[in-house]
Design an enzyme around this catalytic site. Structure first.
Site, PDB file in Angstrom:
ATOM      1  N   ASP A 188       0.776  -1.256   0.066  1.00 46.68           N
ATOM      2  CA  ASP A 188      -0.164   0.068  -0.093  1.00 46.68           C
ATOM      3  C   ASP A 188       0.952   1.281   0.067  1.00 46.68           C
ATOM      4  O   ASP A 188       1.630   1.429   1.047  1.00 46.68           O
ATOM      5  CB  ASP A 188      -0.836  -0.131   1.182  1.00 46.68           C
ATOM      6  CG  ASP A 188      -2.175   0.941   1.305  1.00 46.68           C
ATOM      7  OD1 ASP A 188      -2.109   1.712   0.326  1.00 46.68           O
ATOM      8  OD2 ASP A 188      -3.030   0.752   1.766  1.00 46.68           O
ATOM      9  N   ASP A 189       0.740   2.187  -1.123  1.00 43.37           N
ATOM     10  CA  ASP A 189       1.392   3.404  -1.151  1.00 43.37           C
ATOM     11  C   ASP A 189       2.946   3.339  -1.109  1.00 43.37           C
ATOM     12  O   ASP A 189       3.575   4.127  -0.958  1.00 43.37           O
ATOM     13  CB  ASP A 189       1.214   4.010   0.212  1.00 43.37           C
ATOM     14  CG  ASP A 189      -0.177   4.876   0.059  1.00 43.37           C
ATOM     15  OD1 ASP A 189      -0.890   4.393  -0.952  1.00 43.37           O
ATOM     16  OD2 ASP A 189      -0.563   5.757   0.971  1.00 43.37           O
ATOM     17  N   CYS A 214      -6.243   3.626  -3.767  1.00 44.62           N
ATOM     18  CA  CYS A 214      -6.622   2.369  -2.900  1.00 44.62           C
ATOM     19  C   CYS A 214      -7.694   1.510  -3.537  1.00 44.62           C
ATOM     20  O   CYS A 214      -7.578   0.457  -4.265  1.00 44.62           O
ATOM     21  CB  CYS A 214      -6.737   2.389  -1.616  1.00 44.62           C
ATOM     22  SG  CYS A 214      -5.314   3.001  -0.750  1.00 44.62           S
ATOM     23  N   LYS A 234      -5.682  -5.628   4.138  1.00 47.08           N
ATOM     24  CA  LYS A 234      -6.579  -4.591   3.890  1.00 47.08           C
ATOM     25  C   LYS A 234      -7.661  -4.664   2.765  1.00 47.08           C
ATOM     26  O   LYS A 234      -7.223  -5.145   1.554  1.00 47.08           O
ATOM     27  CB  LYS A 234      -5.762  -3.302   3.694  1.00 47.08           C
ATOM     28  CG  LYS A 234      -6.589  -1.926   3.241  1.00 47.08           C
ATOM     29  CD  LYS A 234      -5.570  -0.659   3.004  1.00 47.08           C
ATOM     30  CE  LYS A 234      -6.252   0.254   2.232  1.00 47.08           C
ATOM     31  NZ  LYS A 234      -5.312   1.288   1.940  1.00 47.08           N
ATOM     32  N   HIS A 272     -10.930  -2.615   2.051  1.00 45.13           N
ATOM     33  CA  HIS A 272     -11.140  -1.406   1.417  1.00 45.13           C
ATOM     34  C   HIS A 272     -12.011  -1.575   0.209  1.00 45.13           C
ATOM     35  O   HIS A 272     -11.713  -0.632  -0.902  1.00 45.13           O
ATOM     36  CB  HIS A 272      -9.940  -0.570   1.086  1.00 45.13           C
ATOM     37  CG  HIS A 272     -10.111   0.877   1.124  1.00 45.13           C
ATOM     38  ND1 HIS A 272      -9.081   1.697   0.760  1.00 45.13           N
ATOM     39  CD2 HIS A 272     -11.095   1.851   1.385  1.00 45.13           C
ATOM     40  CE1 HIS A 272      -9.526   3.364   0.953  1.00 45.13           C
ATOM     41  NE2 HIS A 272     -10.641   3.084   1.352  1.00 45.13           N
ATOM     42  N   ASP A 318      -0.092  -0.902  -4.946  1.00 42.00           N
ATOM     43  CA  ASP A 318      -1.335  -0.648  -5.372  1.00 42.00           C
ATOM     44  C   ASP A 318      -1.964   0.884  -6.103  1.00 42.00           C
ATOM     45  O   ASP A 318      -2.517   1.181  -6.619  1.00 42.00           O
ATOM     46  CB  ASP A 318      -2.330  -0.662  -4.241  1.00 42.00           C
ATOM     47  CG  ASP A 318      -2.290   0.430  -2.932  1.00 42.00           C
ATOM     48  OD1 ASP A 318      -1.173   0.881  -3.028  1.00 42.00           O
ATOM     49  OD2 ASP A 318      -3.008   0.830  -2.216  1.00 42.00           O
ATOM     50  N   ASN A 319      -0.640   1.785  -5.864  1.00 41.16           N
ATOM     51  CA  ASN A 319      -0.691   2.933  -6.448  1.00 41.16           C
ATOM     52  C   ASN A 319       0.619   3.750  -6.339  1.00 41.16           C
ATOM     53  O   ASN A 319       1.798   3.007  -5.532  1.00 41.16           O
ATOM     54  CB  ASN A 319      -1.587   3.988  -5.895  1.00 41.16           C
ATOM     55  CG  ASN A 319      -2.007   3.973  -4.429  1.00 41.16           C
ATOM     56  OD1 ASN A 319      -2.848   3.556  -3.676  1.00 41.16           O
ATOM     57  ND2 ASN A 319      -0.923   4.571  -3.633  1.00 41.16           N
TER      58      ASN A 319
END
Length: 573
Positions: free
Chosen positions: A58-59, A96, A150, A152, A300-301
């Protein structure tokens, strides 16, 4: 002219710092190694369906892995990537929920109604219930399916939960941002709740355990209790390295020389995550899964630059449609790959994992027509050409319209004020407001001079609503060719028009006060009854028009809860 002069000067200046020593055409600092001639040849087809481990971080910024030249230590990721296939033309989404929804459904956001923003904790919204998910297809193929981390993708009612969308087990958080130790998440002042779940129950007893360690330990436990003779799918969606920036002290100590505090904490989290991946890989080998396994690693990004992340030398950051927001770290590691130890430039998108993994599992894709993803396993394993030639990054009709965009600027076929982005072949088009358009070097220094890229960003975006880049020749997006190639602009706008005709209405409902954790035992979780319909509204409506809907019973109930919440908050104060 002044902008280009400033840009050139800035790049020359940065060369003296060594920031451009990374060669784009040779992004790997680990040299490609020829396949070992002593390796056993693989049979024409797998003897049995492979075990699939999908790891999503994530990130994590594009620059923030060792083999992209980072100062952050990621020895496990470097080794797994070097021994497998690095995906250097791999795309994800800028935030996300969109990336996760496209991974799970194999469809673009415009085909699930999730093309705007993320699913927020208090919204009565989730991944559309009519979508057949990736884990559901793998269950059909005889797989045991597990999710750790996660979610989301919405949770307002139980049908939205991971265990109702194809996963046999689940340990993780439902919202998008929780404390790594306490698992508390606040969606605004006073709107706080606990968010760690085991299956469909709140996992109160796990509080205090660092999530990266907890999730890796759970994966090991799943592998220990399962038989390697039976196919298994484990989706590991690490919370790391999303904010809050939290890490065990011993990892932070390794980066004590970093002057930038956010970067120091962030680096510690990345290295901690890398060790978690090491433990997962070790468990695969210990319990007899590894030889018949496929490990997919993906971000994810893009990284959030003001929270320690770096996408250098790409332009932009998380939340933008510049390359820094949508170009991801990706690789596949597997003993089953035919051509290992190489870098692939095949065009791959996160939607491609759905048909690719279902095909590897020998599942049936005939009953899920209209997928936007492609089976890219031949491109990954054998080095064949990718079946993908274009990517719709997104069309978001609700995002703030660009001030200077118009239908006229779009040749009368597309309103360039609308935020959209598409890549066709080597060309990439952006319209509307693509987001923060800077180039930020790794923030290893306490106060790195930043005026040059801020000035360039402000000057470059002035009175514009259309950008065109040749991404193959210009991966840093420094040379806008929209004025020189109006023919290409028009062609790509026509592709946007084509995709937009297939889009469904945006799902972005107003927040519901019933979601407040105070009304749900202090934890985030489903609040709507199973009898409630899918409570979402056409996102094309303005917020004002939504608020002017006629009053009904639910409106009165919301008013009651709002007043009650005000009293509760006043009592706390």
């Amino acid at each position: 002219m002044a902008v280009y002069a400033l840009t050139g000067f800035s790049l020359v200046s940065l060369l003296s710092f060594g920031y451009l020593s990374w060669d784009w055409m040779k992004p790997s600092l680990v040299a490609d190694v020829a396949t070992d001639p002593m390796e056993k040849p693989l049979p024409p087809a797998f003897a049995r369906p492979p075990h699939i481990i999908f790891i999503l971080t994530d990130d994590q910024g594009y620059h923030d892995v060792g083999y992209h030249g980072s100062d952050i230590q990621t020895p496990t990721l470097d080794r797994l990537a070097a021994e497998g296939v690095k995906l250097e033309n791999y795309y994800i989404q800028p935030i996300c929920t969109p990336s996760r929804s496209q991974l799970i459904t194999g469809r673009y956001q415009i085909h699930t109604g999730l093309q705007h923003s993320i699913i927020r904790p208090r919204q009565p919204n989730c991944l559309p219930l009519d979508q057949v998910t990736l884990p559901q297809k793998l269950q059909e193929a005889g797989y045991s399916t597990h999710m750790v981390g996660k979610w989301h993708l919405g949770f307002y009612k139980k049908e939205c939960l991971p265990t109702r969308r194809g996963f046999d087990t689940f340990l993780g958080s439902l919202t998008g941002n929780v404390d790594y130790y306490t698992y508390d998440n606040c969606d605004g002042p006073g709107v706080c709740g606990y968010d760690l779940h085991e299956g469909e129950d709140v996992a109160w007893d796990q509080s205090g355990k660092y999530s990266t360690f907890l999730y890796a330990q759970r994966v090991s436990k799943i592998l220990a209790s399962h038989s390697p003779k039976e196919p298994i799918f484990i989706y590991v969606a690490f919370q790391a390295v999303h904010t809050p920036l939290q890490s065990p002290k011993e990892y932070i100590y390794r980066y004590r020389s970093m002057g930038n505090v956010a970067r120091r904490k962030y680096a510690a989290m990345v290295t901690c995550m890398d060790e978690a991946v090491k433990n997962i890989t070790w468990a695969l080998k210990k319990y007899g899964y590894y030889d018949n396994s496929v490990i997919v690693f993906s971000t994810d990004n893009g990284g959030q630059t003001f929270s320690g992340g770096s996408n250098w030398p790409l332009r932009g950051r998380k939340g933008t449609y510049w390359e820094g927001g949508v170009r991801g770290i990706g690789f596949v590691h597997s003993p089953l790959i035919k051509r290992k130890r190489r870098t692939s430039w095949a065009l791959v998108h996160i939607t491609d994992w759905y048909p690719t993994l279902v095909s590897l599992a020998r599942g049936n894709l005939s009953n899920v027509p209209g997928l936007d993803g492609y089976n890219v396993w031949p491109a990954i394993s054998e080095g064949k050409e990718s079946p993908r030639t274009e990517i719709l990054h997104n069309i978001d009709p609700l995002y703030n319209h660009a001030k200077y965009g118009s239908l006229e600027d779009g040749f009368g076929i597309w309103n360039t004020a609308v935020q959209a982005s598409i890549r066709v072949g080597e060309w990439k088009l952006l319209t509307g407001d693509p987001g923060y358009s800077d180039w930020i070097p790794p923030q290893t220094l306490t106060n790195f001079p930043g005026s040059w890229w801020n000035l360039e960003r402000l000057t470059d975006g002035l009175r514009k609503s259309v950008w065109l880049f040749n991404i193959t020749a210009d991966p840093y997006e420094r040379y806008d060719l929209s004025d020189q190639r109006p023919d290409v602009v028009r062609t790509l706008l026509m592709r946007l028009v084509h995709y937009n005709r297939t889009a469904i209405p945006v799902r972005y409902p107003a927040e519901n006060p019933r979601a407040h954790p105070d009304f749900n035992g202090g934890a985030w979780g489903p609040w709507a009854s199973e009898d409630d319909g899918e409570e979402w509204e056409d996102g094309r409506e303005s917020l004002k028009s939504r608020n002017k809907k006629k009053k009904c019973k639910i409106c009165k109930l919301r008013s009651f809860f709002r007043k009650l919440n005000t009293r509760l908050m006043s009592n706390r104060i």
